[in-house]
Design an enzyme around this catalytic site. Structure first.
Site, PDB file in Angstrom:
ATOM      1  N   SER A  74     -18.019   3.796   1.129  1.00  0.00           N
ATOM      2  CA  SER A  74     -16.859   3.662   2.153  1.00  0.00           C
ATOM      3  C   SER A  74     -15.683   2.699   2.630  1.00  0.00           C
ATOM      4  O   SER A  74     -15.235   2.824   3.411  1.00  0.00           O
ATOM      5  CB  SER A  74     -17.116   4.375   3.466  1.00  0.00           C
ATOM      6  OG  SER A  74     -18.128   3.471   4.330  1.00  0.00           O
ATOM      7  N   THR A 209     -16.602   2.950   8.071  1.00  0.00           N
ATOM      8  CA  THR A 209     -15.718   1.435   7.765  1.00  0.00           C
ATOM      9  C   THR A 209     -16.491  -0.010   8.239  1.00  0.00           C
ATOM     10  O   THR A 209     -17.463  -0.024   8.696  1.00  0.00           O
ATOM     11  CB  THR A 209     -14.302   0.855   8.745  1.00  0.00           C
ATOM     12  OG1 THR A 209     -14.152   2.659   9.002  1.00  0.00           O
ATOM     13  CG2 THR A 209     -13.356  -0.011   8.525  1.00  0.00           C
ATOM     14  N   THR A 227     -11.960  -1.417   4.963  1.00  0.00           N
ATOM     15  CA  THR A 227     -12.171   0.719   4.170  1.00  0.00           C
ATOM     16  C   THR A 227     -11.616   1.308   2.758  1.00  0.00           C
ATOM     17  O   THR A 227     -10.726   0.679   2.858  1.00  0.00           O
ATOM     18  CB  THR A 227     -11.599   1.476   5.675  1.00  0.00           C
ATOM     19  OG1 THR A 227     -12.560   3.074   5.373  1.00  0.00           O
ATOM     20  CG2 THR A 227     -10.944   1.463   6.149  1.00  0.00           C
ATOM     21  N   ARG A 237      -1.649   8.103   3.815  1.00  0.00           N
ATOM     22  CA  ARG A 237      -2.295   8.566   5.317  1.00  0.00           C
ATOM     23  C   ARG A 237      -3.016   7.100   5.625  1.00  0.00           C
ATOM     24  O   ARG A 237      -3.713   6.073   4.431  1.00  0.00           O
ATOM     25  CB  ARG A 237      -4.066   9.125   5.121  1.00  0.00           C
ATOM     26  CG  ARG A 237      -5.159   9.658   6.418  1.00  0.00           C
ATOM     27  CD  ARG A 237      -5.959   8.431   6.442  1.00  0.00           C
ATOM     28  NE  ARG A 237      -6.445   9.002   7.670  1.00  0.00           N
ATOM     29  CZ  ARG A 237      -7.485   7.578   7.461  1.00  0.00           C
ATOM     30  NH1 ARG A 237      -8.065   6.685   7.190  1.00  0.00           N
ATOM     31  NH2 ARG A 237      -8.621   7.769   8.697  1.00  0.00           N
ATOM     32  N   THR A 260     -14.937   1.982  14.402  1.00  0.00           N
ATOM     33  CA  THR A 260     -15.214   2.422  12.898  1.00  0.00           C
ATOM     34  C   THR A 260     -15.522   4.341  13.482  1.00  0.00           C
ATOM     35  O   THR A 260     -15.984   4.628  14.550  1.00  0.00           O
ATOM     36  CB  THR A 260     -17.111   2.169  12.658  1.00  0.00           C
ATOM     37  OG1 THR A 260     -17.264   3.448  10.665  1.00  0.00           O
ATOM     38  CG2 THR A 260     -18.145   2.425  13.573  1.00  0.00           C
ATOM     39  N   GLY A 261     -15.485   5.385  12.451  1.00  0.00           N
ATOM     40  CA  GLY A 261     -15.347   6.453  12.587  1.00  0.00           C
ATOM     41  C   GLY A 261     -13.901   7.271  12.426  1.00  0.00           C
ATOM     42  O   GLY A 261     -13.741   6.935  11.174  1.00  0.00           O
TER      43      GLY A 261
END
Length: 349
Positions: A74, A209, A227, A237, A260-261
């Site tokens: 990631s 991330t 990331t 995006r 993060t997420g």
């Protein structure tokens, strides 16, 4: 006080100073905290400080280590291909003394995204550079132009195409994005149920991330993120990682935080900025993290996300949102109280 009693007292003090998972960590500086069990990144940041590097140096090199290691697929090149099969990178770095931010988003053909973000601070009066122009800036700064596609990222992309481009990030389009690939056009009528149902389909490995907080011995705070974004994202995006206050935030008068997420959800709430502001008012780091997670929960109960927090005394904490398949959050800590990087765990709320 006898010798035996003194030994017991010293032992009790040592126990009280040890970090406790789920609680605010013990206070000690310098401090390195980063999301996920990315141990090598933690070590790189720590040893950068120990060898005389600045807090910004430590953040840059720590995050860059993850870019090299392709942490969890990631971070860095060769992961998270977009819907056209290309890997692009987002990164940011922030100085909590000067409040300067350097960030890049949708960066193409350049592997060292956090390094380019640092150059934005050092060589421009801007904060955020994006897309092809960010790549051209990076090349002008001497970063080599390289292919970010690997056999692994190509395999991920081809498998997705074979599965009729499922899952993806489109809604309210024709043809039906839940059943086929595009190209898409807007549907005449909007379907609010489609959005609600999509929030319940969580991929907990789709938004990882590295977010890092470094606090030096004098209390100087620096933070950074890197990331390759969400897998199969729509081209162009940008998530929360390169956005100051969303992906990370630093203020040497109070502390630092990183998130993060699911960046598309979390960036709407500026969780890192909010956590730092909570700590400014005296809230301990763990509670600050929990409060920002709880705030997002009120609007999006099913989101995937976590936040790490640390204040200028060296106390730290973390929190995460509990969803199926994600009930605990792992993060790394290195401080003078530890003789090696320590993997910490908190239960999600």
């Amino acid at each position: 006080m006898g010798f035996g009693a003194r030994r017991v007292l010293r032992f009790l003090l040592l126990v009280l100073l040890l970090p406790v998972p789920g609680a605010a960590g013990a206070a000690a500086l310098p401090l390195v905290v980063n999301t996920w069990a990315f141990r090598k990144a933690t070590e790189t940041a720590w040893y950068t400080l120990q060898s005389g590097g600045s807090e910004l140096d430590a953040v840059e090199r720590g995050c860059a280590q993850c870019e090299i290691d392709q942490c969890d697929g990631s971070v860095g090149f060769g992961g998270s291909p977009d819907e056209h099969g290309e890997t692009t990178l987002d990164a940011m770095i922030m100085d909590g003394d000067t409040m300067e931010v350097g960030a890049v988003a949708d960066l193409r053909r350049i592997k060292n995204a956090i390094g380019v973000a640092r150059k934005v601070i050092q060589h421009t009066k801007h904060t955020l550079l994006v897309g092809e122009s960010a790549s051209l800036f990076a090349e002008s700064m001497g970063f080599p132009c390289e292919d970010l596609t690997t056999q692994n990222s190509l395999s991920i992309y081809l498998k997705w195409l074979y599965q009729s481009c499922q899952p993806n990030y489109w809604k309210n389009v024709i043809p039906d994005a839940s059943k086929s690939c595009g190209p898409y056009k807007q549907a005449k009528q909007l379907n609010s149920e489609e959005w609600i149902n999509s929030q319940k389909r969580i991929n907990i490995h789709n938004h990882d991330t590295i977010g890092m907080i470094v606090i030096g011995g004098s209390g100087h705070v620096a933070v950074g993120t890197s990331t390759n974004g969400a897998v199969h994202k729509i081209q162009g995006r940008v998530g929360d990682s390169p956005i100051a206050g969303a992906g990370a935030y630093a203020d040497s008068t109070s502390g630092g935080a990183a998130a993060t997420g699911d960046g598309d959800i979390m960036m709407r709430f500026l969780p890192s900025y909010q956590a730092v502001e909570y700590m400014r008012t005296g809230t301990d780091p763990t509670t600050a993290c929990q409060k920002v997670i709880s705030r997002i929960q009120k609007y999006v109960p099913y989101f995937f996300g976590a936040v790490i927090c640390a204040n200028t005394t060296g106390s730290y904490g973390a929190a995460c949102n509990k969803v199926p398949g994600f009930t605990q959050f792992h993060f790394m800590v290195y401080s003078p109280l530890l003789n090696q990087p320590s993997e910490q765990v908190v239960d999600c709320i």
